[in-house]
Design a protein around this motif. Structure first.
Motif, mmCIF file in Angstrom:
data_model
loop_
_atom_site.group_PDB
_atom_site.id
_atom_site.type_symbol
_atom_site.label_atom_id
_atom_site.label_comp_id
_atom_site.label_asym_id
_atom_site.label_seq_id
_atom_site.Cartn_x
_atom_site.Cartn_y
_atom_site.Cartn_z
ATOM 1 N N LEU A 232 0.842 -0.701 -0.367
ATOM 2 C CA LEU A 232 0.078 -0.043 0.046
ATOM 3 C C LEU A 232 1.012 1.272 0.104
ATOM 4 O O LEU A 232 1.904 1.289 0.578
ATOM 5 N N ILE A 233 0.363 2.235 -0.560
ATOM 6 C CA ILE A 233 0.796 3.627 -0.766
ATOM 7 C C ILE A 233 -0.057 4.604 0.420
ATOM 8 O O ILE A 233 -1.571 4.511 -0.417
ATOM 9 N N THR A 234 0.214 5.138 1.026
ATOM 10 C CA THR A 234 -0.675 6.490 1.371
ATOM 11 C C THR A 234 -0.154 7.243 1.033
ATOM 12 O O THR A 234 1.138 8.283 1.361
ATOM 13 N N ASN A 235 -1.288 8.761 1.478
ATOM 14 C CA ASN A 235 -0.423 10.322 2.175
ATOM 15 C C ASN A 235 -1.057 9.846 3.428
ATOM 16 O O ASN A 235 -1.223 9.082 4.539
ATOM 17 N N ASN A 236 -1.062 11.195 3.682
ATOM 18 C CA ASN A 236 -1.334 11.636 5.441
ATOM 19 C C ASN A 236 -2.732 11.126 5.470
ATOM 20 O O ASN A 236 -3.413 11.408 7.269
ATOM 21 N N ASP A 237 -3.501 10.701 4.937
ATOM 22 C CA ASP A 237 -4.730 10.235 5.572
ATOM 23 C C ASP A 237 -5.834 9.349 4.826
ATOM 24 O O ASP A 237 -6.569 8.276 5.242
ATOM 25 N N ALA B 280 -3.052 -5.569 -6.302
ATOM 26 C CA ALA B 280 -4.008 -6.235 -7.051
ATOM 27 C C ALA B 280 -5.187 -7.006 -5.766
ATOM 28 O O ALA B 280 -6.217 -6.496 -5.950
ATOM 29 N N LYS B 281 -4.333 -7.659 -4.519
ATOM 30 C CA LYS B 281 -5.572 -7.641 -3.072
ATOM 31 C C LYS B 281 -6.113 -7.218 -2.331
ATOM 32 O O LYS B 281 -6.446 -7.426 -1.943
ATOM 33 N N LYS B 282 -4.751 -5.895 -2.467
ATOM 34 C CA LYS B 282 -5.880 -5.253 -1.518
ATOM 35 C C LYS B 282 -6.419 -3.795 -2.146
ATOM 36 O O LYS B 282 -6.389 -2.268 -1.600
ATOM 37 N N LYS B 283 -6.822 -3.411 -3.200
ATOM 38 C CA LYS B 283 -7.407 -2.269 -3.916
ATOM 39 C C LYS B 283 -8.534 -1.795 -2.918
ATOM 40 O O LYS B 283 -9.046 -0.792 -2.749
ATOM 41 N N GLN B 284 -9.235 -2.943 -1.905
ATOM 42 C CA GLN B 284 -10.406 -2.725 -1.303
ATOM 43 C C GLN B 284 -9.592 -1.357 -0.297
ATOM 44 O O GLN B 284 -10.459 -0.988 0.813
#
Length: 172
Positions: A75-80, A87-91
């Motif tokens: 996963l890549i996140t911003n601050n929020d 593919a398996k974590k698109k949710q």
């Protein structure tokens, strides 16, 4: 678009106050940058600005390469929110990060957790490593790898390298 029923006056300097309730619900902090758009019918649209948004294409390619090579989910996140995922974590995409993850980002620490940890509200993972993305002295987001088994220190070192790469990419 939802109407709030709130009306604000523009002051002599062209400023408008965004009500505290709206800032709290949207996690807009003091000093945070907002992007301004003009929409149809003379609408003014404000959106939280994230420097990581310009990395969406690069980040998805990076995620695909990491997932293919390591068999981990990324996963890549911003601050929020989560902005990009394997593919398996698109949710997770576009869902607000949990307070636990936000606190880890605020601490600016690289961590390994081989126990359940909440990533978004009501969604947890058992084995993960987190590396904050820091550019120009500010935490802009994070890289999270998720595994089916315990994560090692060498795995954390690998995502630290990727985090440093993204930081340098943003700073240029």
């Amino acid at each position: 678009m939802k109407a709030t029923g709130i009306i604000r006056r523009i002051d002599d300097l062209g400023r408008i106050v965004i009500p505290k309730e709206i800032r709290k619900n949207l996690r807009i902090k003091n000093g945070e940058n907002l992007e301004i758009f003009v929409g149809e019918n003379d609408q003014i649209i404000l959106r939280k600005f994230s420097q990581l948004d310009k990395l969406l294409d690069v980040s998805q390619s990076l995620i695909d390469a990491i997932s293919h090579t390591t068999k981990y989910q990324v996963l890549i996140t911003n601050n929020d929110i989560c902005i990009s995922a394997s593919a398996k974590k698109k949710q997770y995409i576009d869902k607000p990060l949990s307070e636990t993850i936000l606190n880890i980002l605020n601490d600016r620490k690289n961590i390994i957790k081989n126990e359940p940890i909440e990533i978004t509200n009501n969604e947890s993972e058992n084995h993960l490593a987190i590396s904050p993305i820091v550019a120009h002295g500010d935490v802009l987001g994070s890289i999270i790898i998720i595994a089916d088994e315990d994560i090692s220190v060498s795995d954390l070192n690998n995502i630290n390298i990727i985090s440093a790469f993204l930081s340098k990419y943003i700073e240029e």
